[in-house]
Design a protein around this motif. Structure first.
Motif, PDB file in Angstrom:
ATOM      1  N   UNK A  71      62.857 139.908  -2.473  1.00  0.00           N
ATOM      2  CA  UNK A  71      63.663 141.022  -3.007  1.00  0.00           C
ATOM      3  C   UNK A  71      63.859 140.876  -4.506  1.00  0.00           C
ATOM      4  N   UNK A  72      64.206 139.690  -4.967  1.00  0.00           N
ATOM      5  CA  UNK A  72      64.447 139.473  -6.386  1.00  0.00           C
ATOM      6  C   UNK A  72      63.167 139.661  -7.194  1.00  0.00           C
ATOM      7  N   UNK A  73      62.037 139.249  -6.622  1.00  0.00           N
ATOM      8  CA  UNK A  73      60.764 139.409  -7.325  1.00  0.00           C
ATOM      9  C   UNK A  73      60.372 140.882  -7.424  1.00  0.00           C
ATOM     10  N   UNK A  74      60.526 141.611  -6.328  1.00  0.00           N
ATOM     11  CA  UNK A  74      60.125 143.019  -6.308  1.00  0.00           C
ATOM     12  C   UNK A  74      60.998 143.857  -7.230  1.00  0.00           C
ATOM     13  N   UNK A  75      62.298 143.565  -7.260  1.00  0.00           N
ATOM     14  CA  UNK A  75      63.223 144.360  -8.075  1.00  0.00           C
ATOM     15  C   UNK A  75      63.287 143.898  -9.527  1.00  0.00           C
ATOM     16  N   UNK A  76      62.634 142.778  -9.837  1.00  0.00           N
ATOM     17  CA  UNK A  76      62.632 142.292 -11.214  1.00  0.00           C
ATOM     18  C   UNK A  76      63.997 141.845 -11.692  1.00  0.00           C
ATOM     19  N   UNK A  77      64.788 141.276 -10.811  1.00  0.00           N
ATOM     20  CA  UNK A  77      66.140 140.844 -11.169  1.00  0.00           C
ATOM     21  C   UNK A  77      66.095 139.727 -12.209  1.00  0.00           C
ATOM     22  N   UNK A  78      67.031 139.759 -13.130  1.00  0.00           N
ATOM     23  CA  UNK A  78      67.104 138.701 -14.143  1.00  0.00           C
ATOM     24  C   UNK A  78      67.617 137.412 -13.535  1.00  0.00           C
ATOM     25  N   UNK A  79      67.319 136.318 -14.200  1.00  0.00           N
ATOM     26  CA  UNK A  79      67.817 135.018 -13.754  1.00  0.00           C
ATOM     27  C   UNK A  79      69.281 134.852 -14.154  1.00  0.00           C
ATOM     28  N   UNK A  80      70.053 134.148 -13.341  1.00  0.00           N
ATOM     29  CA  UNK A  80      71.440 133.858 -13.736  1.00  0.00           C
ATOM     30  C   UNK A  80      71.461 133.030 -15.016  1.00  0.00           C
ATOM     31  N   UNK A 186      82.110 135.124  -5.417  1.00  0.00           N
ATOM     32  CA  UNK A 186      80.991 136.054  -5.469  1.00  0.00           C
ATOM     33  C   UNK A 186      81.359 137.347  -6.148  1.00  0.00           C
ATOM     34  N   UNK A 187      82.582 137.816  -5.894  1.00  0.00           N
ATOM     35  CA  UNK A 187      83.038 139.062  -6.511  1.00  0.00           C
ATOM     36  C   UNK A 187      83.117 138.929  -8.023  1.00  0.00           C
ATOM     37  N   UNK A 188      83.431 137.738  -8.513  1.00  0.00           N
ATOM     38  CA  UNK A 188      83.523 137.530  -9.956  1.00  0.00           C
ATOM     39  C   UNK A 188      82.161 137.649 -10.631  1.00  0.00           C
ATOM     40  N   UNK A 189      81.091 137.495  -9.860  1.00  0.00           N
ATOM     41  CA  UNK A 189      79.744 137.581 -10.419  1.00  0.00           C
ATOM     42  C   UNK A 189      79.239 139.009 -10.531  1.00  0.00           C
ATOM     43  N   UNK A 190      79.876 139.930  -9.813  1.00  0.00           N
ATOM     44  CA  UNK A 190      79.356 141.293  -9.767  1.00  0.00           C
ATOM     45  C   UNK A 190      79.569 142.063 -11.060  1.00  0.00           C
ATOM     46  N   UNK A 191      80.281 141.470 -12.013  1.00  0.00           N
ATOM     47  CA  UNK A 191      80.414 142.118 -13.305  1.00  0.00           C
ATOM     48  C   UNK A 191      79.128 142.063 -14.115  1.00  0.00           C
ATOM     49  N   UNK A 192      78.288 141.051 -13.841  1.00  0.00           N
ATOM     50  CA  UNK A 192      77.065 140.892 -14.612  1.00  0.00           C
ATOM     51  C   UNK A 192      75.790 141.154 -13.849  1.00  0.00           C
ATOM     52  N   UNK A 193      75.868 141.266 -12.532  1.00  0.00           N
ATOM     53  CA  UNK A 193      74.697 141.567 -11.716  1.00  0.00           C
ATOM     54  C   UNK A 193      75.148 142.360 -10.502  1.00  0.00           C
ATOM     55  N   UNK A 194      74.213 143.020  -9.846  1.00  0.00           N
ATOM     56  CA  UNK A 194      74.593 143.805  -8.670  1.00  0.00           C
ATOM     57  C   UNK A 194      75.001 142.877  -7.537  1.00  0.00           C
ATOM     58  N   UNK A 195      75.789 143.419  -6.609  1.00  0.00           N
ATOM     59  CA  UNK A 195      76.252 142.615  -5.480  1.00  0.00           C
ATOM     60  C   UNK A 195      75.080 142.139  -4.637  1.00  0.00           C
ATOM     61  N   UNK A 196      74.033 142.977  -4.507  1.00  0.00           N
ATOM     62  CA  UNK A 196      72.859 142.569  -3.735  1.00  0.00           C
ATOM     63  C   UNK A 196      72.170 141.377  -4.401  1.00  0.00           C
ATOM     64  N   UNK A 197      72.100 141.398  -5.724  1.00  0.00           N
ATOM     65  CA  UNK A 197      71.494 140.277  -6.440  1.00  0.00           C
ATOM     66  C   UNK A 197      72.322 139.005  -6.290  1.00  0.00           C
ATOM     67  N   UNK A 198      73.641 139.165  -6.234  1.00  0.00           N
ATOM     68  CA  UNK A 198      74.505 137.995  -6.078  1.00  0.00           C
ATOM     69  C   UNK A 198      74.199 137.262  -4.775  1.00  0.00           C
ATOM     70  N   UNK A 199      74.211 137.994  -3.647  1.00  0.00           N
ATOM     71  CA  UNK A 199      73.976 137.322  -2.367  1.00  0.00           C
ATOM     72  C   UNK A 199      72.565 136.753  -2.299  1.00  0.00           C
ATOM     73  N   UNK A 200      71.595 137.446  -2.930  1.00  0.00           N
ATOM     74  CA  UNK A 200      70.219 136.936  -2.926  1.00  0.00           C
ATOM     75  C   UNK A 200      70.105 135.636  -3.726  1.00  0.00           C
ATOM     76  N   UNK A 201      70.699 135.602  -4.914  1.00  0.00           N
ATOM     77  CA  UNK A 201      70.642 134.378  -5.700  1.00  0.00           C
ATOM     78  C   UNK A 201      71.395 133.233  -5.022  1.00  0.00           C
ATOM     79  N   UNK A 202      72.498 133.556  -4.378  1.00  0.00           N
ATOM     80  CA  UNK A 202      73.245 132.533  -3.637  1.00  0.00           C
ATOM     81  C   UNK A 202      72.353 131.888  -2.573  1.00  0.00           C
TER      82      UNK A 202
END
Length: 310
Positions: A71-80, A186-202
């Motif tokens: 998912x992270x690769x396909x969506x091109x999500x940035x690295x934390x 996790x909620x504190x991270x959603x200011x800088x990335x989407x919630x979907x990206x948060x759970x994926x990176x976790x």
């Protein structure tokens, strides 16, 4: 008199998003409600064990983690970056390791109906930890609800344990604390990335731990097909798809409004446990569950001063 500056199409879109948000939030709650019965199905009981609880907990994180890589690769999500890594690690400790492992061990010793009542205080526990972590100032009524919720689940556990608490009750309360802490970080991270990206990176950063543990605890003897079905469910829905639906629902319909449907989760878990596991519901269990639901619902509606305490 001047008419409203908001066009009918905008109002329709807003109403449509609110409805979609509620439906997606409800879908997420239904998926999460099935987690405890499906975890019990995957791990079995002390009398009839199936998959190792550690394999269920870590193996499901491996499956969801590999999906997250894609998912992270396909969506091109940035690295934390920076302090996000620390919050991701803390979140993983709660929702990837703590909750799945402790709840999985617990439901080997108590039925899913029992576990559903104890875990029913999860929304209120999350609010308590958020208030403490963010140094907010909830109203006295909020704290009264928190104490009442804890008293109810401890009283229920003591009643089911014929006057005493069992080890499984401690595991469930520990699981609730872990999940609540993980949700808050996790909620504190959603200011800088989407919630979907948060759970994926976790899930992705957990793979160096979850993969070897899952391999070490993999089954070496045949287990029932139903156990694998339970494992597949918690891997795909409880650990991954459910979070997508839940977070998207919160974004579309508003956190305050959509999060209220979470109070239905313990009742849904109990209802699912009856046909899936052949468990029985008694009147007193329903009374305790209704009381927990009422306290959680009332507590979530109490005012919280979001300004940090001095």
């Amino acid at each position: 008199m001047q008419g409203s500056s908001i066009s009918p199409s905008v109002l329709t879109t807003t109403a449509s998003n609110a409805t979609r948000g509620l439906l997606l939030g409800l879908a997420g709650v239904v998926m999460f409600a099935l987690s405890l019965p499906m975890t019990r199905l995957a791990g079995g009981s002390v009398e009839a064990p199936q998959l190792n609880p550690a394999f269920v907990a870590f193996g499901r994180a491996v499956v969801a983690g590999l999906l997250s890589v894609a998912y992270l690769a396909v969506t091109g999500a940035r690295r934390p970056r920076g302090g996000e890594w620390r919050l991701l690690a803390f979140t993983a400790g709660g929702v990837v390791f703590g909750w799945p492992l402790l709840s999985g061990l617990a439901v080997r010793h108590v039925d899913a109906v029992h576990a559903a009542v104890i875990s029913g205080v999860l929304p209120l526990a999350t609010a308590v930890i958020a208030a403490l972590a963010l140094r907010q100032r909830p109203s006295p009524a909020f704290w009264a609800c928190a104490v009442a919720g804890l008293a109810l689940v401890v009283g229920f556990a003591a009643w089911r344990g014929a006057g005493g608490l069992e080890m499984a009750d401690g595991l469930l309360l520990g699981a609730v604390v872990c999940a609540s802490a993980g949700y808050v970080s996790g909620a504190r991270l959603t200011g800088g990335m989407t919630a979907e990206q948060v759970i994926c990176w976790v899930l992705v950063i957990s793979l160096p731990v979850t993969v070897p543990v899952a391999v070490m605890t993999r089954p070496t003897a045949p287990v029932a097909a139903s156990a694998w079905g339970g494992f597949a469910y918690v891997s795909l829905f409880s650990m991954w798809i459910g979070f997508f639906a839940w977070y998207r629902g919160l974004a579309l319909g508003g956190t305050l409004r959509v999060s209220q449907v979470q109070v239905l989760q313990p009742f849904l878990s109990m209802l699912f446990a009856v046909p899936l596991l052949g468990e029985r519901l008694d009147a007193m269990t329903l009374v305790f569950a209704a009381a927990v639901l009422a306290v959680v619902w009332f507590g979530k509606r109490q005012p919280v001063d979001t300004r940090s305490a001095p």
